[in-house]
Structure formats: structure tokens, C-alpha cells
Design an enzyme around this catalytic site. Structure first.
Site, PDB file in Angstrom:
ATOM      1  N   GLY A  50       0.816  -1.201   0.000  1.00 36.84           N
ATOM      2  CA  GLY A  50       0.000   0.000   0.000  1.00 36.84           C
ATOM      3  C   GLY A  50       0.851   1.252   0.000  1.00 36.84           C
ATOM      4  O   GLY A  50       2.035   1.222   0.318  1.00 36.84           O
ATOM      5  N   ASP A  85      -4.717   7.846  15.611  1.00 34.68           N
ATOM      6  CA  ASP A  85      -5.164   7.673  14.228  1.00 34.68           C
ATOM      7  C   ASP A  85      -5.802   6.299  14.045  1.00 34.68           C
ATOM      8  O   ASP A  85      -5.583   5.626  13.040  1.00 34.68           O
ATOM      9  CB  ASP A  85      -3.979   7.848  13.269  1.00 34.68           C
TER      10      ASP A  85
END
Length: 725
Positions: free
Chosen positions: A423, A544
Site C-alpha cells: 500500500g 489515528d
């Protein structure tokens, strides 16, 4: 004949002595051992052999599984989660020094023996997750040292004995998910003054809520009175509880206006739903003028105009002034002093800068500066002289730094290995790396630049590398150079929770997660966050948390990843990351149109909706808070229940998932309307799903102080039984 008798008598005496000596070992076990053996005899199923070493041939039971002694006296019996089936014998009460009993998550049945409560030194009695029946004996009041009473998830019935208020040291009282009836003792709030945790949910308690419950000033987390038959009005005195306490009154028969003071003020509707007789804010049904208390001051939020702060204008002698605030002269004096203070700080900073950070005029350029990238560019870094000088000499010499003794590969092996891109994002690229010996790793590349902050990076990354928990992705090693910064993790095999829930664009149909698997993932994630918040060296904040950062292992166990990544990327000098807490609030349409990175394939993928997982206050406050993680966790719970992404499309418009759920609750929509369609086969788990939904709504409360702690959330989730546990 006389001679024969004279000969036989000594032989008979010798035989008696031999028989007596042969019986001595059989009677060697002490009385406490026999009391515990009666417990073993009362158990007819022990599939794991938990009591296999409870033997009568021992002198005492102090070496037996689950038994703890002090000075050869039994002080604790702890045998949790062993699938024991049986009942509790009365002989346990003879253990006079017994302090702790923990038999949670077994299959005990029958009533709680009164004799057990004769062990008056008992401090902890934990029996939750069994099948006990009958009432709680009034002798419970004899336990003056009792601190922890957890009888939840059983079948206890009858009323709560008034004698329980004599347990003055009681800190935890959890009677949830039983069949208790009747009213609470009148002295409940005035007697249990040490109470820190209270959960009476899912019973049949009735009558009014004692007004003196507002005296329980030590309460923490969630005070759960939900799913009972409480009637009457909500006592305004509940507002006297600590403001951080979340009071859950849902699904009772309460009526009248909702007090708006203290801990009850500015609450969302989720704390009061399921009480058709309640009125006033925060509910939509207003109180009619004939409702008692409808016009009382406690029925409305406190506004500045309702209470002029006269006490704020007291003079030095303590006497109240006219209540008109500060005079013009005082305001001018404050402003002038502020300006002078700012000027002094500026002058002091300029002086320090000129003395410590001289990087040019009249001085050797290399005295306090370091070269970046070897291209002749120099930069001054204040208050880092020793660090910069050391790094400028050694930064090119750093090799792969292991953070674990099990790391058996070096940099050459890593660079020669096969690598596949997993990714890309604004933080960097993640690779799947397979070494020659077959070991698979995940390597994140943070980019170039930032060589001057190596010491800071080293301190941060080594602190993260010390974190070890089964639900947190493990950082194994790192590499630092001027041109390259790498983080090396264990490779997690089954991708992210985001992909498991929603699939990947262009992906073939995927196998949806069952409710039991989702609940296991939820529980594991909660445990990982508890570790970060309470047991890590610095009581960290993730900051996060989102489904794309929760990776699933071989058995779909969750691993929280990317912890501390934003700070490391910032130190390493890579792309700006995780700065949404400093950005102005965006409209949903604006946020949805933005992608985390132009390199990511699809703008609408769940991984690109990170801002929707952030707590509202994160857009305004710079310093991270653990309450941010709790809000993010709540959004993830809603996503797992509904199967929707954090942006819900309603006709031609869209709204965030939290507000959509709140709207569904206000409109009293059935659970089937909000439930993920893939969970239809789990319709029999409705109670569990509703319980998790309640937790989620508490997590996403707009007020950070109203959100429960992660420890309380995890403890509550552990009470939910998952098939296969």
C-alpha cells in the site's frame, strides 16, 4: 491357658500399633485441605483437569492449582474459566483466613451458601459468568472488608438485602444480567460511600432511584442502571456525581423532566432512550406545563444569564463587590503586563539564539550546523550542539538496528529480499518482504530527509519497539540513514479490518465476518488500547485509529498497527502526516472529496475516510488525548454493527455515521434497519449487538469527559459471551 494368654497379649498390642502407624499418612491433610476437597467432590465436570493435583495425601493444600496460602493458611481460591460444573459446598466458610474467591466464567449452579459468608475477612467475591440461582443472603452485610462483589451474568433473584449497605469498603458492585427484583435500599447512597463502579443493568429492579445516590462521589466510568423497571423522576441529586461519570438510565419506566445540572447536564439522548415518560432536553418531546417540575430551574441548561457570577468580583478582603466584572483600569493593567511579558520573552529568545545558534557571521560554519544530504547545505539547530556534532560524524554509519533479540537477519538480507507493494499513503510505502529463508516481514519506508533528528527518532522508535502485546503489531527493527528510513514489523497475514468489512474495489466477493468474529475483533482491539493507555511506559495515545490500521492475523485476531507512525514520519522529515487535528473543520462533502494520497487507488475506499474517525475536539485541540482513541473506537464499533462506511448516503445528501445512528435512535427505528445485512443470520445475538451499540454510543459522546475509559469498555465487553469461548 494362662501361658497362652500371656503370649498372645503382646502380639495383639503389636498388631494394634502397626495398624495405627499404617493409618498415619492417610490422616495427614489438614482441615483446610479437607474443606477444599469437599469443593472438588461437589464438582462433577472438570474437563481441563484444573483440580487434578488436589490430593488428600498432601499435608496442606498450599501447592494445589488455584490455591494461595499465607503462613500455611488459605487466603485465595482462584479457578476462573475452567468449565467447572457443580455447586459450592458450605464447608468453604470454614476457611477463616479466606480473602479472595474467583470462580468466574465456569458452570457453577445452585445457590450461594450462607456459610461462605462466615469468612468475614473476605475482600473479593467474583462469581460472574456462571448459573447461580436464588437470592443474595442477608449475611452479606457481615463482610465488612468486602471491596469487590461481582455476581453478574447469573440467575440470582429476589431483592437486594438492605444489609449490603453495611459493606462500607465496597468499591465494585456488579449485579448486571441477573433477575434481581424489588427496590434499592433507602441508604444505598449514604452507606456505600467507597463505591467506584456500579452496574445494576439488565435486572428487574423497580421503585424510585434513591436520591442519596448523588453522594457516591468516588464513582468512575459508567453508572449503569439501564434495562430495569425504575419508576418516578430522575433525582436531580444524580447531577452531584463526578462530571466524568456517564449515567446510563436507558430502558426503564422513568418519567418527568430530565434535570440539567452537573453530571446530568448537556447529555445526549442516548443516556435516556427507552423511557417514554421522560421529557425535556436532550429529548425532542418537550415537557407540558402541567408536568411537575417542568418549569423548575433544574429542567433547563444553566446559562450565563441565569447566574451572574457575583462571587468573581470579590475584593482582597473577601467581600463581594457589585458583580460587574473587572474595571477598565484592571483590564488595561492586564493588557500592558501581557505586552511587557511577551517583549521580555522575545528579547530572551533572541539573546539565546544569538549565543547558542550562531551559524555564520564571524564563526566557523560547522561549529553548530550539520550537513544535510552531503550537498553543502547547512542548517542551524538550536540547543542540539552535542547531538548534531555526533550525528554529523556517524549518521552514514548506521546499520539495521534490531529491537528484538529474535531478529536474525541483517540489512544485506533485507535489501536482497523479494518485495511487493502492499500500500501507499502520505506516510510512505509499505512492502511485503520475503527473505531467502522464507521469513515474511512488513517494511514501511518513511522517505528522505531529517538526518539532524536521529537521536529524537531513536528514542521514539526504541520506546515503541518495547511494546509487547498480542493485539499490537510488533516493531522488530529499524534502519536510519540520510536517504532512507525503514521500519520493520511482523507481517500480519489477513489484511486489514477495513478490507474484511467492505472488501476492496474490484475485489471478488468476499466472505463476510460473522457477529462472533466481529465481537472477538472488538474485544481484542479494546485490550490492545487498554495496554497502550494504561500499561505502556508513557500511557500512549494512538491518535489515528481506524479499520485500515487494525490488521487481522491468521485466526482473525486483531493487531493495532501504525501506532506512533505520524510522529516518526514527522521526525524523519517525510511528508506531513496526521495533522488533521490542526486543520479547520471540513464539511462532509469536502472531506470525502479529499484522498489521503494521490497514490491511493480509490478516493472512496474506507482507508481514505480517516477524518471521520477523529473526535470533534481533535480539530481544535493540539495535545492528543486518550479520549480521541475512544471516540475512534466507537465509530469502528458502529461500522462493524451497521456494515456502513463512516459516510452514510441519505438520498442525495450524506451525513457522518455517528449522526445517522443518533437520528435512527431518535426516530426509534428497529435494529434491523441499521444492522449490517450480512449479520441477518445472527439475529439471535440481538442482545449482544444492542449491548455493543450502547458502548459505541457512549464512546462517541460529543463531550470527551462523558466518554468511558478504555479499561471500563474492555471490562464491559468481556462480560459478553462469544460463541466458542
Amino acid at each position: 491357658m494362662h501361658a497362652l494368654l500371656s503370649l498372645a497379649l503382646p502380639l495383639l498390642l503389636l498388631l494394634i500399633i502397626i495398624i495405627c502407624n499404617c493409618n498415619v499418612p492417610v490422616d495427614s491433610l489438614n482441615g483446610e485441605g479437607y474443606a477444599l476437597l469437599s469443593l472438588k467432590q461437589s464438582i462433577h465436570e472438570d474437563p481441563d483437569g484444573a483440580l487434578s493435583n488436589w490430593n488428600s495425601s498432601d499435608e496442606n493444600p498450599c501447592t494445589w492449582n488455584g490455591v494461595t496460602c499465607k503462613d500455611q493458611r488459605v487466603v485465595s481460591v482462584s479457578i476462573p474459566k475452567k468449565k467447572l460444573s457443580g455447586f459450592l459446598p458450605s464447608s468453604l466458610g470454614s476457611l477463616s483466613d479466606l480473602r479472595h474467591v474467583n470462580l468466574r466464567n465456569n458452570k457453577f449452579s445452585g445457590s450461594l451458601p450462607v456459610e461462605l459468608l462466615e469468612a468475614q475477612g473476605l475482600q473479593s467475591l467474583v462469581l460472574y459468568g456462571n448459573s447461580f440461582t436464588g437470592s443474595l443472603p442477608k449475611e452479606i452485610g457481615k463482610l465488612r472488608y468486602l471491596q469487590n462483589l461481582d455476581l453478574s451474568q447469573n440467575f440470582f433473584n429476589g431483592s437486594l438485602p438492605t444489609s449490603i449497605v453495611q459493606c462500607k469498603r465496597l468499591k465494585t458492585l456488579d449485579l448486571s444480567q441477573n433477575n434481581f427484583t424489588g427496590t434499592l435500599p433507602d441508604e444505598f447512597g449514604s452507606g456505600l460511600v467507597s463505591l467506584e463502579k456500579l452496574d445494576l443493568s439488565f435486572n428487574k429492579f423497580n421503585g424510585s432511584i434513591p436520591s442519596n445516590m448523588g453522594n457516591l462521589s468516588s464513582l468512575q466510568g459508567t453508572v449503569d442502571l439501564s434495562h430495569n423497571l425504575f419508576t418516578g423522576s430522575i433525582p436531580a441529586s444524580l447531577g452531584n456525581l463526578p462530571e466524568k461519570v456517564y449515567i446510563d438510565l436507558t430502558y426503564n419506566k422513568l418519567s418527568g423532566p430530565i434535570p440539567q445540572n452537573g453530571a446530568l447536564m448537556n447529555r445526549g439522548p442516548t443516556a435516556f432512550i427507552g423511557n417514554p415518560g421522560l421529557c425535556g432536553p436532550p429529548l425532542k418531546n418537550p415537557c407540558s406545563s402541567d408536568v411537575p417540575g417542568a418549569n423548575s430551574p433544574s429542567s433547563y441548561p444553566y446559562l450565563p444569564s441565569n447566574y451572574p457570577p457575583a462571587e468573581s468580583s470579590r475584593d482582597e478582603g473577601g467581600k463581594s463587590g457589585k458583580g460587574r466584572g473587572l474595571s477598565k483600569g484592571a483590564v488595561v493593567a492586564i493588557i500592558v503586563s501581557d505586552v511587557i511579558g511577551i517583549c521580555l520573552v522575545g528579547l530572551l529568545f533572541s539573546y539565546c539564539y544569538s549565543k547558542v545558534c550562531a551559524c555564520g557571521k564571524g564563526k566557523d560554519e560547522n561549529s553548530y550546523g550539520i550537513e544535510k544530504g552531503g550537498k553543502g547545505r547547512r542548517q542551524c539547530f538550536c540547543f542540539r550542539k552535542d547531538e548534531s556534532e555526533t550525528l554529523s560524524e556517524n549518521v552514514e554509519q548506521y546499520d539495521l538496528v534490531p529491537l528484538d533479540t529474535q531478529v536474525a537477519f541483517d540489512l544485506d538480507e533485507l535489501l536482497k529480499a523479494s518485495a511487493f507493494v502492499l500500500g501507499k499513503s502520505g506516510i510512505g510505502i509499505v512492502y511485503k518482504v520475503v527473505l531467502e529463508d522464507g521469513l515474511t516481514l512488513a517494511v514501511r519506508r518513511l522517505g528522505e530527509g531529517g538526518s539532524q533528528r536521529f537521536k529524537e527518532f531513536q528514542t521514539e522508535v526504541e520506546a515503541i519497539g518495547k511494546l509487547r502485546h498480542p493485539n499490537i503489531a510488533t516493531l522488530r527493527a529499524y534502519y536510519w540513514s540520510v536517504d532512507e528510513k525503514l521500519l520493520i514489523y511482523d507481517y500480519i497475514t489477513n489484511g486489514s479490518l477495513a478490507t474484511a468489512l467492505h472488501g476492496r474495489p474490484g475485489m471478488v466477493p468476499f466472505t463476510p465476518l460473522s457477529w462472533s468474529v466481529r465481537l472477538k475483533i472488538i474485544k481484542g482491539t479494546a485490550k490492545g488500547l487498554v495496554y497502550l493507555h494504561e500499561f505502556s511506559p508513557k500511557k500512549y495515545v494512538h491518535g489515528d485509529l481506524k479499520p485500515s490500521n487494525i490488521l487481522l492475523g491468521q485466526n482473525l485476531e486483531p493487531h493495532i498497527s501504525d501506532f506512533g507512525l505520524g510522529r516518526l514520519a514527522n521526525i524523519a522529515g517525510g511528508s506531513p502526516t496526521l495533522q488533521s487535528n490542526r486543520m479547520p473543520a471540513e464539511k462532509p462533502q469536502e472531506r470525502q472529496q479529499k484522498s489521503v494520497s494521490s497514490e491511493v487507488a480509490t478516493t472512496n475506499s474506507p482507508s481514505n475516510l480517516g477524518s471521520y474517525y477523529q473526535a470533534p475536539e481533535a480539530l481544535k485541540v493540539v495535545k492528543p488525548s486518550q479520549k480521541w482513541d475512544i471516540y475512534s473506537f466507537g465509530v469502528i464499533l458502529l461500522e462493524m454493527i451497521t456494515g456502513r462506511t463512516p459516510v452514510v448516503h441519505v438520498g442525495s445528501s450524506e451525513m457522518d455515521l455517528v449522526h445517522w445512528i443518533q437520528l435512527c435512535i431518535e426516530e426509534k427505528k428497529p435494529l434491523a434497519d441499521v444492522l449490517d445485512a450480512y449479520l441477518a443470520p445472527d439475529a439471535d445475538k440481538e442482545e449482544e449487538i444492542i449491548a455493543v451499540l450502547k458502548i459505541a454510543m457512549a464512546c462517541v459522546h460529543s463531550s470527551p469527559e462523558r466518554r468511558p475509559t478504555m479499561r471500563h469498555i474492555s471490562d464491559t465487553l468481556d462480560r459478553l459471551v462469544v460463541s466458542g469461548d
